[in-house]
Scaffold this motif. Structure first.
Motif, PDB file in Angstrom:
ATOM      1  N   SER A 163       0.855  -1.174   0.128  1.00  0.00           N
ATOM      2  CA  SER A 163      -0.072  -0.014  -0.166  1.00  0.00           C
ATOM      3  C   SER A 163       1.073   1.293   0.015  1.00  0.00           C
ATOM      4  CB  SER A 163      -0.884   0.102   1.142  1.00  0.00           C
ATOM      5  OG  SER A 163      -0.298   0.224   2.442  1.00  0.00           O
ATOM      6  N   LEU A 164       0.444   2.187  -0.662  1.00  0.00           N
ATOM      7  CA  LEU A 164       0.994   3.502  -0.724  1.00  0.00           C
ATOM      8  C   LEU A 164      -0.009   4.641  -0.023  1.00  0.00           C
ATOM      9  CD1 LEU A 164       2.335   3.652  -4.443  1.00  0.00           C
ATOM     10  CD2 LEU A 164       3.873   3.475  -2.133  1.00  0.00           C
ATOM     11  N   GLU A 165       0.127   5.208   1.005  1.00  0.00           N
ATOM     12  CA  GLU A 165      -0.568   6.104   1.677  1.00  0.00           C
ATOM     13  C   GLU A 165       0.111   7.504   1.413  1.00  0.00           C
ATOM     14  OE1 GLU A 165      -1.188   5.436   5.840  1.00  0.00           O
ATOM     15  OE2 GLU A 165      -2.161   3.686   5.514  1.00  0.00           O
ATOM     16  N   THR A 182       3.270  -6.206   3.228  1.00  0.00           N
ATOM     17  CA  THR A 182       2.970  -7.253   4.275  1.00  0.00           C
ATOM     18  C   THR A 182       2.444  -8.507   3.447  1.00  0.00           C
ATOM     19  OG1 THR A 182       0.647  -6.509   4.469  1.00  0.00           O
ATOM     20  CG2 THR A 182       2.316  -5.711   6.120  1.00  0.00           C
ATOM     21  N   GLY A 183       2.825  -9.688   4.266  1.00  0.00           N
ATOM     22  CA  GLY A 183       1.970 -10.665   3.367  1.00  0.00           C
ATOM     23  C   GLY A 183       2.436 -12.103   4.144  1.00  0.00           C
ATOM     24  N   LYS A 184       2.042 -12.966   3.290  1.00  0.00           N
ATOM     25  CA  LYS A 184       2.292 -14.624   3.818  1.00  0.00           C
ATOM     26  C   LYS A 184       3.407 -14.895   3.952  1.00  0.00           C
ATOM     27  CE  LYS A 184      -1.901 -16.047   1.278  1.00  0.00           C
ATOM     28  NZ  LYS A 184      -2.224 -16.741  -0.127  1.00  0.00           N
ATOM     29  N   PHE A 197       7.646  -7.814   6.440  1.00  0.00           N
ATOM     30  CA  PHE A 197       7.016  -6.593   6.702  1.00  0.00           C
ATOM     31  C   PHE A 197       8.001  -5.307   6.431  1.00  0.00           C
ATOM     32  CE2 PHE A 197       6.591  -3.037   9.521  1.00  0.00           C
ATOM     33  CZ  PHE A 197       5.181  -2.647   9.440  1.00  0.00           C
ATOM     34  N   SER A 198       7.491  -4.605   5.532  1.00  0.00           N
ATOM     35  CA  SER A 198       8.236  -3.495   5.005  1.00  0.00           C
ATOM     36  C   SER A 198       7.973  -2.063   4.999  1.00  0.00           C
ATOM     37  CB  SER A 198       9.024  -3.896   3.455  1.00  0.00           C
ATOM     38  OG  SER A 198       9.711  -2.584   3.126  1.00  0.00           O
ATOM     39  N   CYS A 221      14.795   6.034   9.284  1.00  0.00           N
ATOM     40  CA  CYS A 221      15.267   4.785   9.236  1.00  0.00           C
ATOM     41  C   CYS A 221      14.280   3.887   8.981  1.00  0.00           C
ATOM     42  CB  CYS A 221      16.034   4.568  10.552  1.00  0.00           C
ATOM     43  SG  CYS A 221      16.826   2.887  10.663  1.00  0.00           S
ATOM     44  N   SER A 222      14.280   3.116   7.953  1.00  0.00           N
ATOM     45  CA  SER A 222      12.784   2.134   7.511  1.00  0.00           C
ATOM     46  C   SER A 222      13.242   0.671   8.045  1.00  0.00           C
ATOM     47  CB  SER A 222      12.597   2.386   6.311  1.00  0.00           C
ATOM     48  OG  SER A 222      12.086   3.567   6.052  1.00  0.00           O
ATOM     49  N   LEU A 223      14.467   0.332   8.237  1.00  0.00           N
ATOM     50  CA  LEU A 223      14.650  -1.150   8.443  1.00  0.00           C
ATOM     51  C   LEU A 223      16.026  -1.181   9.174  1.00  0.00           C
ATOM     52  CD1 LEU A 223      14.483  -4.133   7.656  1.00  0.00           C
ATOM     53  CD2 LEU A 223      16.051  -3.655   5.802  1.00  0.00           C
ATOM     54  N   ARG A 224      15.932  -1.998  10.174  1.00  0.00           N
ATOM     55  CA  ARG A 224      17.125  -2.151  11.031  1.00  0.00           C
ATOM     56  C   ARG A 224      17.083  -3.757  11.391  1.00  0.00           C
ATOM     57  NH1 ARG A 224      21.315  -0.430  13.447  1.00  0.00           N
ATOM     58  NH2 ARG A 224      22.101  -1.378  15.731  1.00  0.00           N
ATOM     59  N   ILE A 225      18.231  -4.802  11.081  1.00  0.00           N
ATOM     60  CA  ILE A 225      18.157  -5.927  11.249  1.00  0.00           C
ATOM     61  C   ILE A 225      19.327  -6.213  12.280  1.00  0.00           C
ATOM     62  CG2 ILE A 225      18.505  -8.089  10.099  1.00  0.00           C
ATOM     63  CD1 ILE A 225      16.985  -7.000   7.880  1.00  0.00           C
TER      64      ILE A 225
END
Length: 144
Positions: free
Chosen positions: A57-59, A70-72, A76-77, A88-92
């Motif tokens: 989705s784009l809001e 999101t998904g099966k 989750f991104s 900061c959109s991702l941290r692993i």
């Protein structure tokens, strides 16, 4: 044009540009709705793009765009693109060490309305504070 609880059915085209070169064009059916001052474009991933079972989705709200996947596959991104702000959109953190992704929007232009329209976003990505590239996304929403 069909309207469902999830929004009206539309067609979308997403042009992706990386470092000045067109890299892909994605065309799909989508769902489109307005909620207060936000517009939401939602589409299903396909086998062709390697994301079957995913929902993206784009809001769109003023100078801010949030891309959520999101998904099966338990993916989750979230990318928050806001003009002049680094998110900061991702941290692993794993055995290889930490990985972080930063997103900075340089330009957001939208003429999205209840009748569809176009969204243009120019942004840069960085990984662990190193510039990884400049990107553009042009999303066109068409009534069916």
């Amino acid at each position: 044009m069909n309207e469902t609880r999830k929004g009206k059915e539309v067609a979308i085209e997403i042009l992706s540009i990386q470092n000045g070169q067109e890299t892909s064009v994605f065309i799909s059916d989508a769902r489109f709705k307005k909620n207060k001052d936000k517009y939401k474009i939602e589409f299903d991933g396909t086998e062709l793009c390697g994301m079957p079972g995913q929902i993206t989705s784009l809001e769109v709200e003023n100078e801010r765009v949030v891309k959520l996947t999101t998904g099966k596959k338990e993916i989750f991104s979230q990318m928050i693109m806001e003009k002049g702000v680094r998110h900061c959109s991702l941290r692993i953190d794993d055995r290889e060490g930490p990985l972080s992704m930063g997103v900075s929007a340089k330009r957001i232009k939208s003429d999205i309305s209840e009748n569809g329209g176009t969204l243009e976003v120019d942004y840069s990505l960085e990984f662990n504070n190193f510039h990884a590239g400049d990107h553009s996304m042009i999303v066109s929403v068409y009534n069916k």
